[in-house]
Design a protein around this motif. Structure first.
Motif, PDB file in Angstrom:
ATOM      1  N   GLU A 196      43.779  39.693  42.691  1.00 48.29           N
ATOM      2  CA  GLU A 196      42.758  38.808  42.123  1.00 48.29           C
ATOM      3  C   GLU A 196      43.144  37.329  42.097  1.00 48.29           C
ATOM      4  O   GLU A 196      42.583  36.547  41.345  1.00 48.29           O
ATOM      5  N   ILE A 197      44.097  36.925  42.945  1.00 46.80           N
ATOM      6  CA  ILE A 197      44.419  35.504  43.123  1.00 46.80           C
ATOM      7  C   ILE A 197      43.827  35.084  44.470  1.00 46.80           C
ATOM      8  O   ILE A 197      44.094  35.713  45.495  1.00 46.80           O
ATOM      9  N   LYS A 213      32.571  30.602  38.297  1.00 43.43           N
ATOM     10  CA  LYS A 213      31.359  31.412  38.073  1.00 43.43           C
ATOM     11  C   LYS A 213      31.398  32.687  38.928  1.00 43.43           C
ATOM     12  O   LYS A 213      30.994  33.759  38.464  1.00 43.43           O
ATOM     13  N   ALA A 214      31.896  32.582  40.144  1.00 45.23           N
ATOM     14  CA  ALA A 214      32.037  33.773  40.992  1.00 45.23           C
ATOM     15  C   ALA A 214      33.058  34.740  40.398  1.00 45.23           C
ATOM     16  O   ALA A 214      32.849  35.960  40.406  1.00 45.23           O
ATOM     17  N   LEU A 215      34.149  34.209  39.843  1.00 48.35           N
ATOM     18  CA  LEU A 215      35.154  35.073  39.227  1.00 48.35           C
ATOM     19  C   LEU A 215      34.636  35.692  37.932  1.00 48.35           C
ATOM     20  O   LEU A 215      34.985  36.837  37.611  1.00 48.35           O
ATOM     21  N   LEU A 216      33.797  34.976  37.204  1.00 48.49           N
ATOM     22  CA  LEU A 216      33.199  35.561  35.998  1.00 48.49           C
ATOM     23  C   LEU A 216      32.337  36.767  36.360  1.00 48.49           C
ATOM     24  O   LEU A 216      32.375  37.792  35.680  1.00 48.49           O
ATOM     25  N   SER A 217      31.583  36.654  37.431  1.00 48.60           N
ATOM     26  CA  SER A 217      30.791  37.797  37.894  1.00 48.60           C
ATOM     27  C   SER A 217      31.704  38.973  38.233  1.00 48.60           C
ATOM     28  O   SER A 217      31.432  40.118  37.851  1.00 48.60           O
ATOM     29  N   GLY A 243      42.100  32.297  40.140  1.00 44.98           N
ATOM     30  CA  GLY A 243      42.472  33.693  40.011  1.00 44.98           C
ATOM     31  C   GLY A 243      42.202  34.254  38.640  1.00 44.98           C
ATOM     32  O   GLY A 243      41.957  33.526  37.673  1.00 44.98           O
ATOM     33  N   ILE A 244      42.250  35.559  38.592  1.00 41.92           N
ATOM     34  CA  ILE A 244      42.073  36.323  37.366  1.00 41.92           C
ATOM     35  C   ILE A 244      43.439  36.891  37.009  1.00 41.92           C
ATOM     36  O   ILE A 244      44.049  37.586  37.812  1.00 41.92           O
ATOM     37  N   GLY A 264      50.428  40.500  33.418  1.00 37.75           N
ATOM     38  CA  GLY A 264      50.946  39.553  34.398  1.00 37.75           C
ATOM     39  C   GLY A 264      51.187  38.181  33.803  1.00 37.75           C
ATOM     40  O   GLY A 264      51.271  38.013  32.581  1.00 37.75           O
ATOM     41  N   LEU A 265      51.284  37.190  34.665  1.00 43.84           N
ATOM     42  CA  LEU A 265      51.506  35.803  34.276  1.00 43.84           C
ATOM     43  C   LEU A 265      50.206  35.215  33.740  1.00 43.84           C
ATOM     44  O   LEU A 265      49.190  35.232  34.422  1.00 43.84           O
ATOM     45  N   HIS A 266      50.235  34.714  32.502  1.00 47.52           N
ATOM     46  CA  HIS A 266      49.046  34.139  31.884  1.00 47.52           C
ATOM     47  C   HIS A 266      49.467  33.334  30.664  1.00 47.52           C
ATOM     48  O   HIS A 266      50.615  33.388  30.237  1.00 47.52           O
ATOM     49  N   SER A 267      48.523  32.626  30.060  1.00 52.46           N
ATOM     50  CA  SER A 267      48.798  31.844  28.857  1.00 52.46           C
ATOM     51  C   SER A 267      48.172  32.441  27.606  1.00 52.46           C
ATOM     52  O   SER A 267      48.737  32.379  26.532  1.00 52.46           O
ATOM     53  N   ALA A 268      46.965  32.958  27.724  1.00 54.99           N
ATOM     54  CA  ALA A 268      46.235  33.476  26.562  1.00 54.99           C
ATOM     55  C   ALA A 268      46.857  34.781  26.072  1.00 54.99           C
ATOM     56  O   ALA A 268      47.421  35.546  26.853  1.00 54.99           O
ATOM     57  N   GLU A 269      46.738  35.015  24.769  1.00 58.26           N
ATOM     58  CA  GLU A 269      47.144  36.308  24.215  1.00 58.26           C
ATOM     59  C   GLU A 269      45.946  37.238  24.351  1.00 58.26           C
ATOM     60  O   GLU A 269      44.938  37.062  23.673  1.00 58.26           O
ATOM     61  N   MET A 270      46.066  38.215  25.244  1.00 55.49           N
ATOM     62  CA  MET A 270      44.926  39.041  25.609  1.00 55.49           C
ATOM     63  C   MET A 270      45.138  40.503  25.268  1.00 55.49           C
ATOM     64  O   MET A 270      46.266  40.976  25.224  1.00 55.49           O
ATOM     65  N   LYS A 271      44.006  41.184  25.125  1.00 53.84           N
ATOM     66  CA  LYS A 271      44.002  42.632  24.954  1.00 53.84           C
ATOM     67  C   LYS A 271      43.794  43.273  26.324  1.00 53.84           C
ATOM     68  O   LYS A 271      43.549  42.595  27.314  1.00 53.84           O
ATOM     69  N   ARG A 272      43.856  44.587  26.355  1.00 50.35           N
ATOM     70  CA  ARG A 272      43.797  45.341  27.604  1.00 50.35           C
ATOM     71  C   ARG A 272      42.526  45.070  28.421  1.00 50.35           C
ATOM     72  O   ARG A 272      42.569  44.999  29.637  1.00 50.35           O
ATOM     73  N   ASP A 273      41.393  44.908  27.782  1.00 48.49           N
ATOM     74  CA  ASP A 273      40.136  44.726  28.512  1.00 48.49           C
ATOM     75  C   ASP A 273      39.724  43.258  28.598  1.00 48.49           C
ATOM     76  O   ASP A 273      38.551  42.924  28.622  1.00 48.49           O
ATOM     77  N   GLU A 274      40.737  42.385  28.654  1.00 51.43           N
ATOM     78  CA  GLU A 274      40.503  40.952  28.754  1.00 51.43           C
ATOM     79  C   GLU A 274      41.308  40.369  29.914  1.00 51.43           C
ATOM     80  O   GLU A 274      42.237  41.008  30.412  1.00 51.43           O
ATOM     81  N   ALA A 275      40.925  39.165  30.326  1.00 57.49           N
ATOM     82  CA  ALA A 275      41.648  38.469  31.398  1.00 57.49           C
ATOM     83  C   ALA A 275      41.536  36.972  31.170  1.00 57.49           C
ATOM     84  O   ALA A 275      40.755  36.519  30.328  1.00 57.49           O
ATOM     85  N   GLU A 276      42.318  36.229  31.915  1.00 53.60           N
ATOM     86  CA  GLU A 276      42.274  34.766  31.877  1.00 53.60           C
ATOM     87  C   GLU A 276      42.015  34.266  33.290  1.00 53.60           C
ATOM     88  O   GLU A 276      42.569  34.796  34.258  1.00 53.60           O
TER      89      GLU A 276
END
Length: 188
Positions: A63-64, A118-122, A80-81, A86-98
């Motif tokens: 997803e990069i 917007k394409a990645l949000l879809s 990327g998602i 993986g490598l990210h900044s936000a503190e996320m739960k399993r069904d979340e992404a940055e």
């Protein structure tokens, strides 16, 4: 949720596709600019070999995407998602992404990154069935803040005294979009 590293996403002006080793010269051309990386927390690339290593490692994750102008056929940025494991900044739960992104300076202000996001949000909400998507930026990165706002993210919180990947202390702002927010944007 099936994450892929062979996905191709097409928008009006762009093709989002996996990075290729043959993209190394284009990546270096934009990623060596000192106005690009540091504001996002990474140092400018210092050699083509370093850019190649980034393609082989960080950009090889699922997803990069290379942000490729349809007219030029050359990558001019990346988006990327990133997921909790993986490598990210936000503190996320399993069904979340940055979602993260950057674009070469000659393409600033053309709306290409909002189009990519917007394409990645879809992809996140429709294909990957995520519940929440995060987007963050460091204090002073007004262009990244504007992307968050243009794409419909809502401010969530600020973390102060964050150590960036460059080792300096920064303030980081986080925005979120829930699936419900996304669906209401589609309706309006």
């Amino acid at each position: 949720m099936v994450c892929r590293n062979d996905m191709i996403i097409e928008t009006e002006r762009l093709i989002l596709r996996p990075w290729r080793e043959s993209d190394v010269d284009a990546l270096f051309k934009y990623a060596c600019d000192p106005d690009i990386g540091p504001i996002a927390g990474w140092r400018p690339h210092t050699s083509v070999d370093e850019s190649l290593e980034i393609i082989r490692t960080i950009f090889a994750a699922p997803e990069i995407y290379a942000v490729v102008l349809k007219d030029a056929g050359e990558p001019v940025g990346s988006c990327g998602i990133m997921f909790p494991e993986g490598l990210h900044s936000a503190e996320m739960k399993r069904d979340e992404a940055e979602i993260g992104y950057w674009i070469g300076k000659p393409y600033w202000g053309q709306g290409l990154i909002p189009e990519s996001v917007k394409a990645l949000l879809s992809r996140c909400f429709t294909d990957l069935a995520l519940r929440t998507v995060w987007c963050g930026y460091y204090e002073g990165n007004s262009k990244s803040k504007r992307v968050c706002e243009k794409c419909g993210f809502k401010f969530h919180h600020t973390n102060r005294d964050v150590v960036s990947p460059l080792g300096d202390i920064r303030t980081e702002h986080f925005y979120i979009m829930t699936k419900e927010d996304y669906n209401s944007i589609l309706i309006n």
